[in-house]
Write a protein that holds these residues in place. Structure first.
Motif, PDB file in Angstrom:
ATOM      1  N   GLY A  63       1.013  -1.100   0.040  1.00  0.00           N
ATOM      2  CA  GLY A  63       0.054   0.060  -0.067  1.00  0.00           C
ATOM      3  C   GLY A  63       0.729   1.147   0.013  1.00  0.00           C
ATOM      4  N   TYR A  64       2.071   1.193   0.550  1.00  0.00           N
ATOM      5  CA  TYR A  64       2.857   2.319   0.753  1.00  0.00           C
ATOM      6  C   TYR A  64       3.249   2.608  -0.646  1.00  0.00           C
ATOM      7  CZ  TYR A  64       6.919   5.341   2.043  1.00  0.00           C
ATOM      8  OH  TYR A  64       7.637   6.378   1.919  1.00  0.00           O
ATOM      9  N   ASP A  65       3.790   1.797  -1.573  1.00  0.00           N
ATOM     10  CA  ASP A  65       4.263   1.881  -2.645  1.00  0.00           C
ATOM     11  C   ASP A  65       3.266   2.401  -3.630  1.00  0.00           C
ATOM     12  OD1 ASP A  65       6.461   1.542  -4.689  1.00  0.00           O
ATOM     13  OD2 ASP A  65       5.302  -0.347  -5.439  1.00  0.00           O
ATOM     14  N   ILE A  66       2.165   1.889  -3.631  1.00  0.00           N
ATOM     15  CA  ILE A  66       0.903   2.470  -4.261  1.00  0.00           C
ATOM     16  C   ILE A  66       0.978   3.869  -3.948  1.00  0.00           C
ATOM     17  CG2 ILE A  66      -1.424   2.367  -4.819  1.00  0.00           C
ATOM     18  CD1 ILE A  66      -1.285  -0.694  -4.527  1.00  0.00           C
ATOM     19  N   GLY A  67       1.033   4.276  -2.882  1.00  0.00           N
ATOM     20  CA  GLY A  67       0.664   5.583  -2.385  1.00  0.00           C
ATOM     21  C   GLY A  67       1.541   6.652  -2.842  1.00  0.00           C
ATOM     22  N   ILE A  68       2.873   6.339  -2.695  1.00  0.00           N
ATOM     23  CA  ILE A  68       4.034   7.085  -2.674  1.00  0.00           C
ATOM     24  C   ILE A  68       4.406   7.301  -4.148  1.00  0.00           C
ATOM     25  CG2 ILE A  68       5.937   5.500  -2.729  1.00  0.00           C
ATOM     26  CD1 ILE A  68       5.491   8.640  -0.793  1.00  0.00           C
ATOM     27  N   SER A  69       4.071   6.424  -4.919  1.00  0.00           N
ATOM     28  CA  SER A  69       4.665   6.403  -6.216  1.00  0.00           C
ATOM     29  C   SER A  69       4.079   7.692  -7.193  1.00  0.00           C
ATOM     30  CB  SER A  69       4.558   5.206  -7.364  1.00  0.00           C
ATOM     31  OG  SER A  69       2.824   4.964  -7.109  1.00  0.00           O
ATOM     32  N   GLY A  70       2.917   8.157  -6.796  1.00  0.00           N
ATOM     33  CA  GLY A  70       2.374   9.615  -7.238  1.00  0.00           C
ATOM     34  C   GLY A  70       2.443  10.525  -6.693  1.00  0.00           C
ATOM     35  N   GLY A  71       2.996  10.633  -5.338  1.00  0.00           N
ATOM     36  CA  GLY A  71       3.123  11.921  -4.631  1.00  0.00           C
ATOM     37  C   GLY A  71       4.211  12.455  -4.732  1.00  0.00           C
ATOM     38  N   VAL A  72       4.982  12.103  -3.786  1.00  0.00           N
ATOM     39  CA  VAL A  72       6.255  12.801  -3.683  1.00  0.00           C
ATOM     40  C   VAL A  72       7.325  12.897  -5.034  1.00  0.00           C
ATOM     41  CG1 VAL A  72       8.694  12.839  -2.389  1.00  0.00           C
ATOM     42  CG2 VAL A  72       6.541  12.437  -1.271  1.00  0.00           C
ATOM     43  N   THR A  73       6.996  11.981  -5.640  1.00  0.00           N
ATOM     44  CA  THR A  73       8.133  11.764  -7.096  1.00  0.00           C
ATOM     45  C   THR A  73       7.644  12.681  -8.029  1.00  0.00           C
ATOM     46  OG1 THR A  73       6.866   9.883  -7.932  1.00  0.00           O
ATOM     47  CG2 THR A  73       8.950   9.241  -6.712  1.00  0.00           C
ATOM     48  N   SER A  74       6.553  13.163  -7.859  1.00  0.00           N
ATOM     49  CA  SER A  74       5.789  14.019  -9.028  1.00  0.00           C
ATOM     50  C   SER A  74       5.755  15.567  -8.428  1.00  0.00           C
ATOM     51  CB  SER A  74       4.470  13.526  -9.791  1.00  0.00           C
ATOM     52  OG  SER A  74       3.718  13.690  -8.522  1.00  0.00           O
ATOM     53  N   MET A  75       6.329  15.778  -7.372  1.00  0.00           N
ATOM     54  CA  MET A  75       6.439  17.132  -7.073  1.00  0.00           C
ATOM     55  C   MET A  75       7.127  18.054  -7.511  1.00  0.00           C
ATOM     56  SD  MET A  75       5.719  16.755  -2.909  1.00  0.00           S
ATOM     57  CE  MET A  75       4.276  15.827  -2.201  1.00  0.00           C
ATOM     58  N   PRO A  76       7.209  19.225  -8.211  1.00  0.00           N
ATOM     59  CA  PRO A  76       8.004  19.935  -8.677  1.00  0.00           C
ATOM     60  C   PRO A  76       9.054  20.444  -7.941  1.00  0.00           C
ATOM     61  CG  PRO A  76       5.758  20.821  -9.381  1.00  0.00           C
ATOM     62  CD  PRO A  76       5.752  19.547  -8.184  1.00  0.00           C
ATOM     63  N   GLN A  77       8.733  20.562  -6.632  1.00  0.00           N
ATOM     64  CA  GLN A  77       9.810  21.003  -5.518  1.00  0.00           C
ATOM     65  C   GLN A  77      10.808  19.726  -5.352  1.00  0.00           C
ATOM     66  OE1 GLN A  77       6.740  20.944  -5.105  1.00  0.00           O
ATOM     67  NE2 GLN A  77       5.917  22.939  -4.314  1.00  0.00           N
ATOM     68  N   PHE A  78      10.214  18.484  -5.362  1.00  0.00           N
ATOM     69  CA  PHE A  78      11.042  17.443  -5.156  1.00  0.00           C
ATOM     70  C   PHE A  78      12.003  17.179  -6.409  1.00  0.00           C
ATOM     71  CE2 PHE A  78      11.881  12.828  -5.494  1.00  0.00           C
ATOM     72  CZ  PHE A  78      12.405  12.486  -4.723  1.00  0.00           C
ATOM     73  N   ASN A  99       3.641  12.222   1.769  1.00  0.00           N
ATOM     74  CA  ASN A  99       3.160  13.056   0.408  1.00  0.00           C
ATOM     75  C   ASN A  99       2.760  14.433   1.001  1.00  0.00           C
ATOM     76  OD1 ASN A  99       3.872  11.180  -1.218  1.00  0.00           O
ATOM     77  ND2 ASN A  99       1.800  10.631  -1.848  1.00  0.00           N
ATOM     78  N   TYR A 100       1.926  14.600   1.974  1.00  0.00           N
ATOM     79  CA  TYR A 100       1.246  15.842   2.511  1.00  0.00           C
ATOM     80  C   TYR A 100       2.400  16.507   3.208  1.00  0.00           C
ATOM     81  CZ  TYR A 100      -1.393  19.265   5.133  1.00  0.00           C
ATOM     82  OH  TYR A 100      -1.614  20.311   5.581  1.00  0.00           O
ATOM     83  N   GLY A 101       3.231  15.758   4.138  1.00  0.00           N
ATOM     84  CA  GLY A 101       4.144  16.361   4.834  1.00  0.00           C
ATOM     85  C   GLY A 101       5.583  17.035   3.990  1.00  0.00           C
ATOM     86  N   THR A 102       5.692  15.837   2.957  1.00  0.00           N
ATOM     87  CA  THR A 102       6.508  16.420   2.182  1.00  0.00           C
ATOM     88  C   THR A 102       6.447  17.592   1.280  1.00  0.00           C
ATOM     89  OG1 THR A 102       7.163  14.117   1.928  1.00  0.00           O
ATOM     90  CG2 THR A 102       8.419  15.661   0.267  1.00  0.00           C
ATOM     91  N   ALA A 103       5.153  17.779   0.888  1.00  0.00           N
ATOM     92  CA  ALA A 103       4.711  19.028  -0.079  1.00  0.00           C
ATOM     93  C   ALA A 103       5.049  20.166   0.969  1.00  0.00           C
ATOM     94  CB  ALA A 103       3.251  19.006  -0.452  1.00  0.00           C
ATOM     95  N   ASN A 104       4.479  20.053   2.384  1.00  0.00           N
ATOM     96  CA  ASN A 104       4.688  21.236   3.236  1.00  0.00           C
ATOM     97  C   ASN A 104       6.335  21.312   3.228  1.00  0.00           C
ATOM     98  OD1 ASN A 104       2.116  21.726   3.371  1.00  0.00           O
ATOM     99  ND2 ASN A 104       2.047  20.665   5.258  1.00  0.00           N
ATOM    100  N   PHE A 105       7.081  20.366   3.294  1.00  0.00           N
ATOM    101  CA  PHE A 105       8.432  20.686   3.700  1.00  0.00           C
ATOM    102  C   PHE A 105       9.110  21.471   2.378  1.00  0.00           C
ATOM    103  CE2 PHE A 105      12.711  18.796   2.846  1.00  0.00           C
ATOM    104  CZ  PHE A 105      13.298  19.551   4.062  1.00  0.00           C
ATOM    105  N   PHE A 106       8.757  21.026   1.337  1.00  0.00           N
ATOM    106  CA  PHE A 106       9.120  21.757   0.025  1.00  0.00           C
ATOM    107  C   PHE A 106       8.729  23.171  -0.287  1.00  0.00           C
ATOM    108  CE2 PHE A 106      10.399  17.127  -1.373  1.00  0.00           C
ATOM    109  CZ  PHE A 106      11.915  17.313  -1.541  1.00  0.00           C
ATOM    110  N   THR A 107       7.614  23.348   0.542  1.00  0.00           N
ATOM    111  CA  THR A 107       7.432  24.870   0.510  1.00  0.00           C
ATOM    112  C   THR A 107       8.077  25.624   1.607  1.00  0.00           C
ATOM    113  OG1 THR A 107       5.445  24.473   1.932  1.00  0.00           O
ATOM    114  CG2 THR A 107       4.752  24.374  -0.414  1.00  0.00           C
ATOM    115  N   VAL A 108       8.581  25.018   2.488  1.00  0.00           N
ATOM    116  CA  VAL A 108       9.212  25.671   3.593  1.00  0.00           C
ATOM    117  C   VAL A 108      10.876  25.644   3.249  1.00  0.00           C
ATOM    118  CG1 VAL A 108       9.980  25.535   6.027  1.00  0.00           C
ATOM    119  CG2 VAL A 108       7.574  25.366   5.594  1.00  0.00           C
TER     120      VAL A 108
END
Length: 115
Positions: free
Chosen positions: A3-18, A99-108
């Protein structure tokens, strides 16, 4: 992990900041006007890879409950299959929280680099 693999594959790896922080070449290619896809040279490989990955994930998703149903004692068979689905769902939840935490981290992060 499934489940973690399914959820992470589209989140962090597609963030422009990442991508800008860890994969600057990919990020720069995405910024080129008219370049819609990051996969313009290997589109066939992408499609074949996604089909094979989908088959593998599908088989894994069916093999575990089947194995549990065959091996488990009758009185806990349903509970084990339910536990498998629950763990997949919890894995997806954890991945989305990351994904949510990482998105916030990359904005900070740009503010941290300026200081």
């Amino acid at each position: 992990m499934f489940g973690y693999d399914i959820g992470i594959s589209g989140g962090v790896t597609s963030m422009p900041q990442f991508l800008r922080e860890f994969f600057p070449v990919v990020y720069k290619r995405q910024q080129i006007p008219g370049l819609e896809s990051n996969y313009s040279q290997n589109l066939i490989m992408l499609i074949v890879g996604r089909l094979l990955l989908g088959c593998g994930v599908g088989f894994a998703n069916q093999a575990v409950p089947l194995f549990l149903s065959e091996v488990a004692p009758t009185r806990i068979r349903g509970a084990l299959n339910l536990l498998f689905q629950l763990m997949c769902t919890i894995g997806i939840l954890v991945a989305n929280l990351i994904n949510y935490g990482t998105a916030n981290f990359f904005t900070v992060l740009p503010a941290i680099h300026r200081n």
